[in-house]
Design a protein around this motif. Structure first.
Motif, PDB file in Angstrom:
ATOM      1  N   GLY A  91       1.058  -0.935   0.018  1.00  0.00           N
ATOM      2  CA  GLY A  91       0.039  -0.074  -0.013  1.00  0.00           C
ATOM      3  C   GLY A  91       1.230   1.115  -0.138  1.00  0.00           C
ATOM      4  N   GLU A  92       2.029   1.971   0.083  1.00  0.00           N
ATOM      5  CA  GLU A  92       3.108   3.115  -0.254  1.00  0.00           C
ATOM      6  C   GLU A  92       3.043   2.948  -1.802  1.00  0.00           C
ATOM      7  OE1 GLU A  92       6.506   1.304   1.866  1.00  0.00           O
ATOM      8  OE2 GLU A  92       5.964   1.355   3.630  1.00  0.00           O
ATOM      9  N   GLU A  93       3.466   4.103  -1.116  1.00  0.00           N
ATOM     10  CA  GLU A  93       3.904   4.818  -2.754  1.00  0.00           C
ATOM     11  C   GLU A  93       5.154   4.597  -3.189  1.00  0.00           C
ATOM     12  OE1 GLU A  93       2.854   9.355  -4.987  1.00  0.00           O
ATOM     13  OE2 GLU A  93       2.857   9.572  -2.523  1.00  0.00           O
ATOM     14  N   VAL A  94       5.449   4.149  -4.660  1.00  0.00           N
ATOM     15  CA  VAL A  94       6.154   3.640  -4.807  1.00  0.00           C
ATOM     16  C   VAL A  94       6.689   4.554  -5.818  1.00  0.00           C
ATOM     17  CG1 VAL A  94       7.791   2.067  -6.359  1.00  0.00           C
ATOM     18  CG2 VAL A  94       5.209   1.563  -5.041  1.00  0.00           C
ATOM     19  N   PRO A  95       8.312   5.486  -5.984  1.00  0.00           N
ATOM     20  CA  PRO A  95       8.723   6.463  -6.686  1.00  0.00           C
ATOM     21  C   PRO A  95       9.081   5.644  -7.987  1.00  0.00           C
ATOM     22  CG  PRO A  95      10.031   5.795  -5.391  1.00  0.00           C
ATOM     23  CD  PRO A  95       9.272   5.612  -4.454  1.00  0.00           C
ATOM     24  N   TYR A  96       8.952   6.545  -9.435  1.00  0.00           N
ATOM     25  CA  TYR A  96       9.107   6.052 -10.353  1.00  0.00           C
ATOM     26  C   TYR A  96      10.829   5.643 -10.761  1.00  0.00           C
ATOM     27  CZ  TYR A  96       9.382   6.072 -15.212  1.00  0.00           C
ATOM     28  OH  TYR A  96       9.113   5.655 -16.684  1.00  0.00           O
ATOM     29  N   SER A  97      11.874   6.295  -9.522  1.00  0.00           N
ATOM     30  CA  SER A  97      12.914   5.286 -10.406  1.00  0.00           C
ATOM     31  C   SER A  97      12.737   3.498  -9.732  1.00  0.00           C
ATOM     32  CB  SER A  97      14.021   6.258  -9.051  1.00  0.00           C
ATOM     33  OG  SER A  97      13.906   5.866  -7.322  1.00  0.00           O
ATOM     34  N   ASP A  98      11.775   3.561  -8.448  1.00  0.00           N
ATOM     35  CA  ASP A  98      11.929   1.902  -7.656  1.00  0.00           C
ATOM     36  C   ASP A  98      10.861   1.227  -8.644  1.00  0.00           C
ATOM     37  OD1 ASP A  98      13.369   2.982  -6.117  1.00  0.00           O
ATOM     38  OD2 ASP A  98      11.807   2.912  -4.214  1.00  0.00           O
ATOM     39  N   ILE A  99      10.360   1.718 -10.416  1.00  0.00           N
ATOM     40  CA  ILE A  99       9.088   0.599 -10.855  1.00  0.00           C
ATOM     41  C   ILE A  99      10.340   0.138 -12.008  1.00  0.00           C
ATOM     42  CG2 ILE A  99       8.028   0.853 -12.584  1.00  0.00           C
ATOM     43  CD1 ILE A  99       6.232   3.460 -10.640  1.00  0.00           C
ATOM     44  N   ALA A 100       9.603  -1.346 -11.563  1.00  0.00           N
ATOM     45  CA  ALA A 100      10.719  -1.902 -13.427  1.00  0.00           C
ATOM     46  C   ALA A 100       9.468  -2.439 -13.989  1.00  0.00           C
ATOM     47  CB  ALA A 100      11.339  -2.974 -12.757  1.00  0.00           C
ATOM     48  N   LYS A 101      10.084  -3.039 -14.538  1.00  0.00           N
ATOM     49  CA  LYS A 101       8.850  -3.783 -15.734  1.00  0.00           C
ATOM     50  C   LYS A 101       8.555  -5.493 -15.292  1.00  0.00           C
ATOM     51  CE  LYS A 101       9.247  -0.889 -20.480  1.00  0.00           C
ATOM     52  NZ  LYS A 101      10.494  -0.112 -19.888  1.00  0.00           N
ATOM     53  N   GLY A 102       7.537  -5.951 -15.452  1.00  0.00           N
ATOM     54  CA  GLY A 102       7.036  -6.906 -15.288  1.00  0.00           C
ATOM     55  C   GLY A 102       6.241  -7.466 -16.131  1.00  0.00           C
ATOM     56  N   TYR A 103       6.597  -9.391 -16.468  1.00  0.00           N
ATOM     57  CA  TYR A 103       5.997 -10.105 -16.874  1.00  0.00           C
ATOM     58  C   TYR A 103       5.577 -10.434 -16.808  1.00  0.00           C
ATOM     59  CZ  TYR A 103       4.730 -13.119 -21.177  1.00  0.00           C
ATOM     60  OH  TYR A 103       4.085 -14.029 -22.235  1.00  0.00           O
ATOM     61  N   GLU A 104       3.953 -10.810 -17.198  1.00  0.00           N
ATOM     62  CA  GLU A 104       2.788 -11.747 -16.251  1.00  0.00           C
ATOM     63  C   GLU A 104       2.675 -13.338 -16.337  1.00  0.00           C
ATOM     64  OE1 GLU A 104      -1.039 -11.699 -13.377  1.00  0.00           O
ATOM     65  OE2 GLU A 104      -0.466  -9.831 -15.020  1.00  0.00           O
ATOM     66  N   THR A 105       3.389 -14.561 -16.113  1.00  0.00           N
ATOM     67  CA  THR A 105       2.996 -15.372 -16.481  1.00  0.00           C
ATOM     68  C   THR A 105       1.150 -16.040 -16.238  1.00  0.00           C
ATOM     69  OG1 THR A 105       3.084 -17.151 -14.877  1.00  0.00           O
ATOM     70  CG2 THR A 105       5.322 -15.478 -16.322  1.00  0.00           C
ATOM     71  N   ALA A 106       0.983 -16.654 -17.540  1.00  0.00           N
ATOM     72  CA  ALA A 106      -0.088 -17.152 -17.748  1.00  0.00           C
ATOM     73  C   ALA A 106      -0.940 -17.644 -16.499  1.00  0.00           C
ATOM     74  CB  ALA A 106      -0.066 -18.156 -18.465  1.00  0.00           C
ATOM     75  N   ASP A 107       0.166 -18.707 -15.252  1.00  0.00           N
ATOM     76  CA  ASP A 107      -0.688 -18.816 -14.027  1.00  0.00           C
ATOM     77  C   ASP A 107      -0.799 -17.703 -13.042  1.00  0.00           C
ATOM     78  OD1 ASP A 107       2.160 -19.062 -13.550  1.00  0.00           O
ATOM     79  OD2 ASP A 107       2.913 -20.927 -12.671  1.00  0.00           O
TER      80      ASP A 107
END
Length: 336
Positions: free
Chosen positions: A52-68
């Protein structure tokens, strides 16, 4: 218009320097989400769904969600290792019949403008495309990723239209259409008659976006009627630096007041204690412990010294008077 890309069309051994311009623009009505009460814009924050914490842009990465439902996090370094192209070349692969390109594959459209030095080869390519009634199938890398596109001529200008990949086109799967159902001859004849009665040429200016015009008319009527909210400036976010400066300024003002006799030292300390924010239990206990053994004791000693100073001066004066009286008596005895 502003060029979004510069490069060259590779036409055999001929290079045609060109600039790329967006050929279309969206005129859809754009609304803002606002607070009904005061018209202030709604802000969105990047919040982690877990803590629930606000995340600075510097701590954001790309994530790939698998089918499961599992999440694979990809770092910037890993993204840079992926195949990409930054070539400034539009490479013609082949010339294909125009009817072989399904319009469903068309994605984005761009105008190609030639540089002054490349005007002649540009005109040569344009006229060759128009005469052959074919499209040039090309590969181009506009934003690092290589994509397929076609070149065709529209109103004397070469147009580049990017294409979707074949697997990006969904296949229609409607079971009821697979049935062997066809219109009767009578129904088909009536439908053909209706088509003939509505036959005509496409005139772009014949139709208009009545929704956009209605929205603009509604907004104009509200403005004329005074139904406009004067939105106040957004409240600036307070930072720790601003609070610190304010606290320092208050301390300076109170110190000056105490020095001029406007407030006592104990009153200043009491005010400062009231301004201190609530502390966690552990820090508050530590502060109370320190107040019984540390700096506060020193302050109390200072206050005691200040109060005892006049009494000390009075004792010294009495001692001096007594010494003078004793000396006077001794002198008198010696004289007698």
């Amino acid at each position: 218009m502003r060029a979004i890309w510069k490069g060259a069309v590779s036409f055999g051994l001929v290079n045609v320097p060109v600039r790329l311009f967006s050929a279309t623009e969206n005129h859809d009505v754009q609304f803002r989400q606002v607070h009904v009460k005061d018209g202030g814009r709604i802000k969105y924050q990047r919040v982690c769904s877990i803590d629930g914490e606000e995340v600075p842009y510097s701590d954001i990465a790309k994530g790939y969600e698998t089918a499961d439902g599992q999440m694979v996090v990809l770092t910037d370094e890993e993204m840079k290792s992926l195949p990409s192209r930054s070539s400034k070349e539009i490479s013609i692969e082949k010339f294909v019949p125009s009817d072989q390109i399904d319009p469903l594959l068309f994605d984005r459209s761009y105008y190609l403008e030639p540089d002054k030095t490349g005007l002649k080869p540009y005109v040569l390519l344009r006229d060759a495309l128009a005469k052959a009634d074919r499209m040039a199938l090309v590969t181009v890398s506009i934003r690092t990723r290589m994509t397929l596109a076609v070149l065709r001529v529209r109103e004397g200008v070469i147009v580049l239209q990017t294409l979707l990949w074949s697997d990006e086109i969904r296949r229609p799967e409607f079971d009821y259409l697979s049935e062997d159902t066809h219109a009767t001859d009578k129904e088909l004849a009536m439908a053909s008659s209706l088509v003939d009665s509505l036959a005509g040429d496409y005139e772009p200016d014949e139709f208009e976006d009545d929704y956009s015009e209605a929205v603009e008319a509604l907004v104009s009527s509200k403005i004329e009627g005074g139904e406009v909210k004067e939105t106040p400036a957004a409240r600036p976010e307070e930072t720790e630096v601003v609070d610190l400066l304010a606290a320092l300024q208050r301390s300076v003002d109170k110190a000056k007041a105490a020095k001029s006799g406007g407030a006592s030292t104990s009153e200043i300390r009491q005010d400062e204690a009231e301004e201190q924010p609530a502390q966690p239990a552990a820090r508050q206990a530590a502060a109370q412990k320190g107040s019984s053994t540390g700096a506060p004791k020193k302050a109390a000693s200072t206050q005691t010294t200040a109060k005892q100073t006049p009494a000390k001066k009075s004792t010294t004066k009495k001692a001096a008077t007594k010494k003078a009286a004793t000396k006077k008596a001794a002198t008198k005895r010696k004289a007698s």
